[in-house]
Design a protein around this motif. Structure first.
Motif, mmCIF file in Angstrom:
data_model
loop_
_atom_site.group_PDB
_atom_site.id
_atom_site.type_symbol
_atom_site.label_atom_id
_atom_site.label_comp_id
_atom_site.label_asym_id
_atom_site.label_seq_id
_atom_site.Cartn_x
_atom_site.Cartn_y
_atom_site.Cartn_z
ATOM 1 N N THR A 242 14.340 -77.625 6.962
ATOM 2 C CA THR A 242 13.425 -76.567 7.360
ATOM 3 C C THR A 242 13.566 -76.318 8.853
ATOM 4 N N LEU A 244 11.181 -74.382 10.385
ATOM 5 C CA LEU A 244 9.809 -74.075 10.812
ATOM 6 C C LEU A 244 9.686 -72.647 11.340
ATOM 7 N N THR A 296 3.515 -68.923 11.312
ATOM 8 C CA THR A 296 3.667 -69.035 9.863
ATOM 9 C C THR A 296 5.121 -68.784 9.456
ATOM 10 N N THR A 356 4.924 -73.162 6.839
ATOM 11 C CA THR A 356 3.994 -73.559 7.889
ATOM 12 C C THR A 356 2.794 -72.623 7.908
ATOM 13 N N GLN A 370 2.072 -78.034 7.237
ATOM 14 C CA GLN A 370 3.169 -77.526 6.413
ATOM 15 C C GLN A 370 3.068 -78.128 5.012
#
Length: 441
Positions: A242, A244, A296, A356, A370
């Motif tokens: 990920t 993020l 997000t 997130t 998350q």
């Protein structure tokens, strides 16, 4: 120089490197990275990095599990899942050397195995972005995105299928190998020729493939990927789970792994037959921001793999297994501790999704949650019932991926033989892990 002296020298070098930092990027903590540049152009350098993962765990154990010869049904423990110390040295624009050390699965059952293992030691020469060739002991390999091991995992650890042969053909996902890699625009590739380790101890069994005691043949693998949006780095063997929301990634990949005469079995005439290992996989990842100001993002990954190890091959394995033995009279097919079916002749499917949530404090951009879920489906020839493994977790990101606290709940199937001698699911067990990971770089 003995192992303790080598470890001390490595960390003294780490201190010297951090004390002589040149103008470097900052890490997730806002500090200068542990990189010392060797020239004004910043094309030559020595850098240091590493991480530690601490687990606090409660796990329901498989039937018949023993801990220090006592029959137990559950266990709670503390362990160090991984500790890593890494040095990357680039003395010229084309030459790179990587050295990495650290213990794995340090728990109450491994009091004699807490020294700094040599993990990676390999050199790489880059002719151009399109071609680099390297060799040594490393985790460079093909097949699928996560076959090489962990980096920024979405949940508490790697998908269970990803390193399914660890301990059978490798040591801590490492082999002696040579590799070639490169990028052509948004397409990148890696091909690897490795000398696998041979740890087989079992004689061939009737109509059931197991890894052979014979000389291990070459392990050939490759992985090929195309990036539709942002390109991903291929500087190291590892692929991020990920970003993020820091990148906009949509990548598809496909890979293979082949080993001639890797396994064997007995046929109906009690003749020994050799079996090739043939694995093929395809996967896709989407990881992108939703609202960068709020922090997000969404992350999703899917994988399908076809594996052929020979007739009815099936492997049960447990991550950081807390059990020390098994009472055969009360055992299931899973074996001791937290073992579950993680590889076999047949098909494996995996999917995970998460993302997130908004920053707790938008002005600081360093504290957020998350959540994520995953499922692994194993449709193996040796099992009557499919293997379904579920994970659900949530991470508190304190400084991005460099300081994160993750809680994960996992449900796994327990197998026994029915009256028709078929492997069926008879129960399910839970495991709960609280993991803290901290990086230094």
């Amino acid at each position: 120089m003995n192992r303790k002296q080598l470890t001390l020298a490595l960390f003294l070098s780490l201190g010297l490197g951090s004390a002589q930092l040149a103008e470097a990027q900052t890490n997730d903590f806002g500090n200068p990275k542990l990189t010392h540049f060797l020239n004004k152009e910043h094309t030559r350098y020595i850098s240091f990095s590493g991480y530690a993962e601490l687990w606090a765990r409660y796990s329901q154990l498989n039937p018949g599990s023993l801990v220090n010869n006592e029959s137990v049904s559950n266990v709670s423990d503390l362990s160090l899942r991984r500790v890593r110390a890494k040095m990357t040295y680039k003395p010229t624009e084309n030459l790179l050397f990587v050295l990495q050390m650290g213990p794995t699965n340090v728990n109450v059952n491994s009091k004699t195995n807490t020294y700094m293992d040599l993990l990676d030691a390999y050199a790489e020469y880059s002719f151009s972005p399109k071609l680099a060739i390297g060799g040594g002991r490393s985790t460079w390999r093909g097949l699928s995105r996560f076959t090489t091991g962990p980096l920024n995992t979405l949940l508490y650890d790697l998908p269970l299928y990803a390193t399914s042969n660890t301990g059978a053909t490798d040591m801590v996902v490492r082999e002696m190998s040579i590799y070639a890699k490169g990028q052509f625009g948004k397409f990148d590739y890696r091909v690897v020729l490795a000398d696998p380790y041979s740890a087989a101890s079992a004689d061939p069994k009737l109509n059931k493939a197991t890894f052979s005691k014979n000389e291990a043949r070459k392990d050939v693998s490759g992985y090929f990927r195309y990036a539709f949006h942002d390109k991903e780095s291929n500087e190291t063997p590892f692929n991020s789970g990920t970003y993020l929301g820091k990148k906009d990634v949509l990548s598809i990949g496909a890979g293979f792994e082949y080993m001639h005469n890797a396994l064997w079995h007995l046929d109906e005439q009690q003749m020994t037959k050799n079996d090739d290992m043939r694995n093929f996989a395809a996967d896709i990842i989407y990881d992108a921001p939703i609202d960068k100001e709020k922090g997000t993002s969404i992350s999703a990954y899917g994988m399908a793999m076809h594996s052929d190890y020979g007739p009815n091959y099936l492997r049960f394995a447990g991550t950081n297994n807390p059990a020390t033995g098994i009472d055969a009279a009360n055992a299931s097919l899973n074996g001791a501790g937290n073992s579950l079916p993680n590889a076999g002749t047949g098909n494996t499917f995996y999917a995970q999704v998460g993302g997130t949530l908004p920053y707790f404090n938008p002005s600081k951009h360093n504290l957020q949650l998350q959540p994520a879920v995953s499922v692994q489906v194993g449709d193996y020839k040796a099992l009557k019932d499919k293997s379904l493994i579920y994970d659900a977790g949530i991470s508190l990101l304190m400084h991005g991926n460099s300081s994160r606290l993750t809680f994960d709940a996992q449900n796994r199937p327990i197998y026994n033989l029915n009256a028709a001698d078929q492997a069926v699911v008879t129960d399910h067990k839970w495991a709960f892990v609280l993991k803290y990971r901290i990086d230094f770089n």
